[in-house]
Design a protein around this motif. Structure first.
Motif, mmCIF file in Angstrom:
data_model
loop_
_atom_site.group_PDB
_atom_site.id
_atom_site.type_symbol
_atom_site.label_atom_id
_atom_site.label_comp_id
_atom_site.label_asym_id
_atom_site.label_seq_id
_atom_site.Cartn_x
_atom_site.Cartn_y
_atom_site.Cartn_z
ATOM 1 N N LYS A 85 0.833 -1.203 0.000
ATOM 2 C CA LYS A 85 0.000 0.000 0.000
ATOM 3 C C LYS A 85 0.867 1.253 0.000
ATOM 4 N N ASP A 86 1.881 1.278 0.849
ATOM 5 C CA ASP A 86 2.789 2.415 0.924
ATOM 6 C C ASP A 86 3.545 2.598 -0.396
ATOM 7 N N ALA A 87 3.993 1.507 -0.975
ATOM 8 C CA ALA A 87 4.727 1.574 -2.251
ATOM 9 C C ALA A 87 3.830 2.138 -3.354
ATOM 10 N N LEU A 88 2.579 1.689 -3.410
ATOM 11 C CA LEU A 88 1.655 2.167 -4.443
ATOM 12 C C LEU A 88 1.320 3.645 -4.263
ATOM 13 N N GLU A 89 1.234 4.085 -3.025
ATOM 14 C CA GLU A 89 0.942 5.499 -2.762
ATOM 15 C C GLU A 89 2.082 6.409 -3.224
ATOM 16 N N ASN A 90 3.270 5.839 -3.356
ATOM 17 C CA ASN A 90 4.424 6.618 -3.790
ATOM 18 C C ASN A 90 4.674 6.537 -5.294
ATOM 19 N N LEU A 91 3.796 5.858 -6.019
ATOM 20 C CA LEU A 91 3.922 5.752 -7.468
ATOM 21 C C LEU A 91 2.857 6.609 -8.149
ATOM 22 N N ASP A 93 1.869 5.923 -11.210
ATOM 23 C CA ASP A 93 1.119 4.928 -11.970
ATOM 24 C C ASP A 93 1.305 3.571 -11.301
ATOM 25 N N PRO A 94 0.233 2.976 -10.762
ATOM 26 C CA PRO A 94 0.374 1.692 -10.054
ATOM 27 C C PRO A 94 0.900 0.563 -10.938
ATOM 28 N N THR A 95 0.781 0.713 -12.255
ATOM 29 C CA THR A 95 1.299 -0.343 -13.128
ATOM 30 C C THR A 95 2.825 -0.337 -13.178
ATOM 31 N N GLU A 96 3.452 0.672 -12.591
ATOM 32 C CA GLU A 96 4.915 0.726 -12.517
ATOM 33 C C GLU A 96 5.464 -0.141 -11.378
ATOM 34 N N PHE A 97 4.585 -0.684 -10.562
ATOM 35 C CA PHE A 97 5.009 -1.517 -9.437
ATOM 36 C C PHE A 97 5.733 -2.755 -9.954
ATOM 37 N N GLU A 119 -1.108 -10.811 -4.689
ATOM 38 C CA GLU A 119 -2.510 -10.644 -4.302
ATOM 39 C C GLU A 119 -2.768 -9.261 -3.722
ATOM 40 N N GLU A 120 -1.897 -8.802 -2.858
ATOM 41 C CA GLU A 120 -2.091 -7.475 -2.263
ATOM 42 C C GLU A 120 -1.987 -6.388 -3.320
ATOM 43 N N TYR A 121 -1.059 -6.547 -4.247
ATOM 44 C CA TYR A 121 -0.939 -5.576 -5.341
ATOM 45 C C TYR A 121 -2.246 -5.523 -6.144
ATOM 46 N N CYS A 122 -2.734 -6.684 -6.541
ATOM 47 C CA CYS A 122 -3.974 -6.724 -7.333
ATOM 48 C C CYS A 122 -5.152 -6.129 -6.561
ATOM 49 N N ASN A 123 -5.261 -6.451 -5.282
ATOM 50 C CA ASN A 123 -6.357 -5.915 -4.475
ATOM 51 C C ASN A 123 -6.248 -4.410 -4.279
ATOM 52 N N LEU A 124 -5.058 -3.931 -4.001
ATOM 53 C CA LEU A 124 -4.865 -2.519 -3.716
ATOM 54 C C LEU A 124 -4.884 -1.649 -4.977
ATOM 55 N N ALA A 125 -4.408 -2.218 -6.084
ATOM 56 C CA ALA A 125 -4.362 -1.464 -7.331
ATOM 57 C C ALA A 125 -5.633 -1.677 -8.158
ATOM 58 N N ASN A 126 -6.555 -2.494 -7.619
ATOM 59 C CA ASN A 126 -7.807 -2.816 -8.307
ATOM 60 C C ASN A 126 -7.565 -3.412 -9.680
ATOM 61 N N ILE A 127 -6.615 -4.344 -9.705
ATOM 62 C CA ILE A 127 -6.266 -5.046 -10.946
ATOM 63 C C ILE A 127 -6.678 -6.498 -10.788
ATOM 64 N N ILE A 128 -7.315 -6.998 -11.804
ATOM 65 C CA ILE A 128 -7.748 -8.418 -11.748
ATOM 66 C C ILE A 128 -7.044 -9.221 -12.822
#
Length: 128
Positions: A85-91, A93-97, A119-128
């Protein structure tokens, strides 16, 4: 994310200790509601350890003794959730994770950790 903010969020007291000769870099004591973290760790490592240990906050002693692996996985899941979650908030574009760089940075090596990160990335970034 800071140790102080984590302790406030989880409503626990923080104790820093010298873990040089200790078997663990941190622990949570439910009897005293204290989170203890090795002061020799880097700030990033302290956060990582704190998030894992706080994942044990709701575990009872008997639960941990009877289902240690499940409790450790739940604590890892808590840690990974907050770190992703913290990593995504600092990006921007979440697809850069990059989950492999993330796992390397946090020294996550197990297949179980890899699954949790994805799983956490997909859930937090709303990617399926």
């Amino acid at each position: 994310m800071t140790l102080a903010k984590l302790c406030e969020e989880y409503q626990v007291e923080l104790c820093l200790f010298d873990g040089s000769n200790w078997h663990s870099s941190g622990f949570y004591n439910p009897d005293t509601n204290v989170l203890a973290i090795d002061h020799n760790l880097t700030p990033e490592q302290q956060i990582q350890v704190a998030l894992h240990e706080l994942g044990h906050k709701d575990h009872t002693r008997s639960e941990y003794q009877n289902a240690r692996l499940r409790c450790e996985n739940e604590a890892d899941r808590n840690m990974i959730h907050h770190l992703v979650k913290d990593a995504l908030e600092n990006l921007d574009d979440p697809t850069e994770f990059d989950y492999l760089k993330f796992m390397s940075y946090y020294n996550l090596k197990t297949v179980t950790n890899e699954i949790m990160v994805k799983e956490e990335y997909c859930n937090l970034a709303n990617i399926i």
